[in-house]
Design a protein around this motif. Sequence first.
Motif, mmCIF file in Angstrom:
data_model
loop_
_atom_site.group_PDB
_atom_site.id
_atom_site.type_symbol
_atom_site.label_atom_id
_atom_site.label_comp_id
_atom_site.label_asym_id
_atom_site.label_seq_id
_atom_site.Cartn_x
_atom_site.Cartn_y
_atom_site.Cartn_z
ATOM 1 N N HIS A 134 -8.047 5.733 -2.270
ATOM 2 C CA HIS A 134 -6.870 6.474 -1.810
ATOM 3 C C HIS A 134 -6.733 6.379 -0.288
ATOM 4 N N PRO B 14 2.058 4.064 -4.469
ATOM 5 C CA PRO B 14 0.859 4.695 -5.066
ATOM 6 C C PRO B 14 0.339 3.970 -6.295
ATOM 7 N N HIS C 190 -7.811 0.659 -8.521
ATOM 8 C CA HIS C 190 -9.046 1.426 -8.698
ATOM 9 C C HIS C 190 -9.398 1.586 -10.167
ATOM 10 N N GLY D 116 -5.418 3.054 0.622
ATOM 11 C CA GLY D 116 -4.001 3.002 0.292
ATOM 12 C C GLY D 116 -3.129 3.766 1.260
ATOM 13 N N ALA D 117 -3.679 4.848 1.819
ATOM 14 C CA ALA D 117 -2.886 5.672 2.737
ATOM 15 C C ALA D 117 -2.904 5.144 4.161
ATOM 16 N N LEU E 68 -13.000 6.847 -5.706
ATOM 17 C CA LEU E 68 -11.599 7.255 -5.857
ATOM 18 C C LEU E 68 -11.016 7.662 -4.503
ATOM 19 N N SER F 120 0.803 -1.224 0.000
ATOM 20 C CA SER F 120 0.000 0.000 0.000
ATOM 21 C C SER F 120 0.831 1.267 0.000
ATOM 22 N N TRP G 106 -2.728 1.333 -5.610
ATOM 23 C CA TRP G 106 -4.128 1.733 -5.480
ATOM 24 C C TRP G 106 -4.636 2.347 -6.787
ATOM 25 N N ILE G 107 -3.754 2.985 -7.543
ATOM 26 C CA ILE G 107 -4.182 3.574 -8.813
ATOM 27 C C ILE G 107 -4.531 2.475 -9.819
#
Length: 264
Positions: free
Chosen positions: A258, A199, A206, A261-262, A254, A196, A202-203
């Motif tokens: 994110h 970046p 998604h 992921g964060a 979205l 995670s 997750w991009i």
Amino acid sequence: MQAAAVALAPIDALARGLAALNPGLPAVADERSSLAAAWFLSPQQHALELVLFASAYVWMFVGSISSFSRVCARAAARARPKRSVLDVALAIALAGLLASAVVFKAQRGCLVFLLQPCHVFSVTLVVALLGVGTPWGEAVFNLHLFVQYAPWLALAMPDFRDYGLPLEIEAFVAQHVLVAAVPIYLLVGRRYLLWSHEPSCWIVSHSFWALYHLLVLLPLGIGMGANLNYMLVPPGPLRWFGTAYRWPVQGATLLLAHIVGARV
């Protein structure tokens, strides 16, 4: 005006193509059912949003896939735990619940709804459970992680308008609870390492699932007259946004991807 007409010509052609997929699709949805599709949005709006959203997600996916591939390559060299009996037992339980969904949907004549995300997520989690100890299992799990909010939303806001078979609701709840719980088990049990912090993960995740909705569920839903994951007719809470309902959905999903992921 002429330039605008030329620019919009491909959109108009796509709209005509979407309408031709199902000339008999009604203009008004049957509110007694969550399954039946209708032209809640016009073919022109479907075409315009399809082009706008799909272009954005293709750009995101293509721009991140090379970085994601490097993450996969680095992960392939790591040592991993071996698959356990509990991993296999959970995979069998989830596969059994998915099989019950097949039976229920076959009885109601709506097998196409097996393409709903949580059924597809059931398959990906079975793969992840059986793939413990492998690089591909780790990749599948990390890609799934960023849509982990979906089963929780389904449990928080279930739509049982078309459920009436014995034990059908109970099977729905059990399947979604397991889809929500298995990633927690895989995390807490340290069955996989997390990506995670990258970046690109997750991009890619998604954008892949968003494109699945736009390029698979939307045209298939129109063609078969099926409201697959509300791509054609929004559920009650989203009716407040009217014909603009897809925009807050895109923004919210979205943001959720994110956040996952964060925070994970």
